[in-house]
Design an enzyme around this catalytic site. Structure first.
Site, short mmCIF file in Angstrom:
data_model
loop_
_atom_site.label_atom_id
_atom_site.label_comp_id
_atom_site.label_asym_id
_atom_site.label_seq_id
_atom_site.Cartn_x
_atom_site.Cartn_y
_atom_site.Cartn_z
N GLY A 54 0.84 -1.19 0.00
CA GLY A 54 0.00 0.00 0.00
C GLY A 54 0.87 1.23 0.00
O GLY A 54 2.10 1.15 -0.08
N GLY A 57 0.84 8.07 3.94
CA GLY A 57 1.32 9.44 3.95
C GLY A 57 2.84 9.56 3.97
O GLY A 57 3.40 10.59 3.59
N PHE A 58 3.53 8.51 4.43
CA PHE A 58 4.99 8.57 4.48
C PHE A 58 5.64 8.03 3.22
O PHE A 58 6.82 8.22 3.00
CB PHE A 58 5.51 7.75 5.67
CG PHE A 58 5.15 8.34 7.01
CD1 PHE A 58 5.92 9.33 7.58
CD2 PHE A 58 4.02 7.92 7.67
CE1 PHE A 58 5.58 9.89 8.81
CE2 PHE A 58 3.66 8.46 8.89
CZ PHE A 58 4.44 9.45 9.47
N GLY A 59 4.85 7.29 2.43
CA GLY A 59 5.41 6.68 1.24
C GLY A 59 4.91 5.25 1.10
O GLY A 59 4.08 4.80 1.88
N PRO A 60 5.45 4.52 0.11
CA PRO A 60 4.97 3.16 -0.13
C PRO A 60 5.52 2.15 0.88
O PRO A 60 6.58 2.36 1.47
CB PRO A 60 5.52 2.84 -1.53
CG PRO A 60 6.71 3.73 -1.68
CD PRO A 60 6.46 4.96 -0.86
N ASP A 172 -1.88 10.10 15.01
CA ASP A 172 -2.67 9.64 13.87
C ASP A 172 -3.31 8.28 14.16
O ASP A 172 -3.25 7.36 13.34
CB ASP A 172 -1.78 9.59 12.63
CG ASP A 172 -2.60 9.68 11.34
OD1 ASP A 172 -3.81 9.99 11.41
OD2 ASP A 172 -2.04 9.43 10.26
N1 LIG Z 1 3.83 -4.04 9.13
C1 LIG Z 1 2.93 -4.19 8.16
N2 LIG Z 1 2.49 -5.42 7.81
C2 LIG Z 1 1.56 -5.57 6.84
N3 LIG Z 1 1.01 -4.55 6.15
C3 LIG Z 1 1.41 -3.31 6.45
C4 LIG Z 1 2.40 -3.06 7.46
N4 LIG Z 1 2.58 -1.72 7.56
C5 LIG Z 1 1.76 -1.17 6.65
N5 LIG Z 1 1.06 -2.11 5.98
C6 LIG Z 1 0.07 -1.87 4.93
O1 LIG Z 1 0.63 -0.94 4.01
C7 LIG Z 1 -0.35 0.02 3.62
C8 LIG Z 1 0.21 1.42 3.81
O2 LIG Z 1 0.45 1.62 5.19
P1 LIG Z 1 0.85 3.02 5.80
O3 LIG Z 1 0.93 2.83 7.28
O4 LIG Z 1 2.05 3.54 5.11
O5 LIG Z 1 -0.33 3.96 5.36
P2 LIG Z 1 -1.79 4.21 5.93
O6 LIG Z 1 -1.88 3.79 7.36
O7 LIG Z 1 -2.75 3.57 4.97
O8 LIG Z 1 -1.90 5.78 5.81
P3 LIG Z 1 -1.15 6.91 6.67
O9 LIG Z 1 0.28 6.94 6.27
O10 LIG Z 1 -1.87 8.14 6.32
O11 LIG Z 1 -1.29 6.53 8.11
C9 LIG Z 1 -1.60 -0.27 4.43
O12 LIG Z 1 -2.50 -0.97 3.61
C10 LIG Z 1 -1.16 -1.18 5.54
O13 LIG Z 1 -2.16 -2.12 5.87
#
Ligand SMILES: Nc1ncnc2c1ncn2[C@@H]1O[C@H](COP(=O)(O)OP(=O)(O)OP(=O)(O)O)[C@@H](O)[C@H]1O
Length: 401
Positions: A54, A57-60, A172
């Site tokens: 996914g 906000g911080f990146g992919p 957040d």
């Molecule tokens: N440790 C992890 N294990 C499995 N999936 C993850 C993990 N960390 C993030 N993800 C998945 O990656 C995607 C992006 O996560 P991320 O935390 O960067 O963004 P977000 O929570 O969707 O938005 P924001 O950055 O605004 O909080 C999400 O779908 C999340 O479920």
């Protein structure tokens, strides 16, 4: 922690043997856990789209597979952190010490030129929103599981606010930042990331200071005033989402239902609180549900000092008998409200164990003032509403919640 301990023992072996080749996962030359770019490239298939989990906000974020079979999630930080390498790595070292069963484990980081990445444990069930708001998955979240998720998030937040080596205000808290392990235990993600993107006085960090619409405390959204109570507010919104199975704002619903906080408050005022509970739940503990909704509303009070702190929230969630003040009207997002910096708790724990006792609620309330009292019974539980004192006492006849 399997991977972390195997990584540590790997590093230990390396120290003892003096060999530079005991697994390319991490490099300990800076006395921390530093991954080489090359090993993360290989683990993520060169950050291929297929591996992308996914984009936040911080990146992919990419799924990676380390040579020892451990799955990891690699977060590529695409924002300019405005920090030098040394400051960045110092912050990461600090975050490595922040460990709790309800927080996602941070394994380490990778710094290579301008590229900065964080390496986390991989959680296969993704985030809470994927379950809560998806009709095909929400049946996995029965009442017991939802209550466990609520208490787990509350414990994780208490740790961040009061028990961690350094106080962390998450900023957040929302359903997509709660990841779920195989047993659907909640783990808060993205904690401490605000430390990696500090404001410098001339620059407003618009991406994180703005948090996420629908979860933000008004004093933070409107004035940038940040305290642990901003997290409490977001936790309150999330709590109401977990109980109701719907998003804090849903324009597809009737106008009077679209804003979850207002709708919950109106139901509470009309003593129809339990109508908020997710209709897809076949069974639920009515007393726990009523308590959670009232607690959620208290967390979302516009006045900072009227919100409980996470210690009070945890006590309430784990106690058999307690008194909750009646909440006033919750703040609605983006609306200016009066706020104070007093951090005293608005909750009073009732130490009695009888099931119909009403005690004094010493609180700063803005809610209803009806001078009547009533008792309601839900199965083996009961709660007493004492409108003359602006409080509701909950007592459980069940042992060992
Ligand atoms: N440790 C992890 N294990 C499995 N999936 C993850 C993990 N960390 C993030 N993800 C998945 O990656 C995607 C992006 O996560 P991320 O935390 O960067 O963004 P977000 O929570 O969707 O938005 P924001 O950055 O605004 O909080 C999400 O779908 C999340 O479920």
């Amino acid at each position: 922690m399997g991977f972390l301990s195997s990584l540590c023992s790997c590093l230990e072996k390396r120290r003892k043997s003096g060999s530079a080749d005991v697994g390319a996962e991490a490099d300990d030359k800076e006395d921390g856990l530093f991954f080489e770019l090359r090993s993360l490239q290989i683990a993520t298939n060169f950050f291929s789209d297929l591996n992308q989990l996914g984009h936040g906000g911080f990146g992919p974020v990419y799924k990676g597979l380390m040579p020892n079979g451990q799955e990891v999630a690699v977060k590529k930080l695409s924002l300019d952190s405005r920090q030098g390498i040394k400051e960045f790595t110092n912050e990461v070292k600090l975050l490595l010490k922040i460990q709790h069963k309800n927080l996602v484990i941070l394994f380490g980081c990778c710094v290579d030129g301008p590229a900065k990445m964080l390496v986390y444990e991989y959680l296969p069930n993704k985030s809470l929103d994927c379950f809560l708001f998806a009709k095909e998955k929400s049946p996995s979240l029965d009442w017991t599981k939802r209550f466990q998720i609520v208490t787990g998030i509350a414990r994780g937040l208490l740790y961040l606010h009061e028990e961690a080596p350094v106080r962390i205000i998450h900023r957040d808290i929302k359903a997509s930042n709660i990841l779920l392990d195989e047993q659907l235990n909640p783990k808060i993600s993205d904690f401490g990331l605000a430390r990696l993107f500090p404001e410098d006085g001339t620059h407003v960090n618009t991406f994180k200071i703005s948090g996420t619409y629908g979860y933000m405390a008004p004093e933070y959204a409107l004035h940038g005033y940040l305290s642990v109570k901003a997290d409490v507010f977001s936790f309150g919104v999330l709590l109401l989402e977990i109980i109701s199975g719907r998003k804090s704002s849903d324009r597809r619903l009737d106008p009077q239902k679209a804003d979850l906080l207002i709708y919950a408050w109106e139901l509470f005022q009309e003593r129809r609180t339990l109508e908020l509970v997710d209709s897809s739940l076949e069974n639920y503990d009515a007393d726990e549900a009523a308590m959670c909704i009232q607690l959620g509303l208290l967390c979302c009070q516009p006045t900072v000092s009227d919100r409980p702190d996470m210690n009070s929230v945890n006590l309430t969630l784990s106690s058999d008998s307690f008194t909750l003040p009646r909440p006033g009207k919750p703040a609605t997002q983006g609306r200016v409200s009066r706020w104070t910096t007093d951090s005293s708790s608005a909750l009073t724990k009732n130490t009695t164990t009888t099931n119909t006792t009403t005690t004094n609620a010493s609180s700063t309330l803005t809610g209803a003032t009806n001078a009547t009292s009533s008792t309601k019974a839900f199965g083996g539980n009961s709660f007493v509403e004492d409108y003359s004192r602006n409080s509701i006492s909950y007592s459980s006849m069940d042992e060992g919640r």
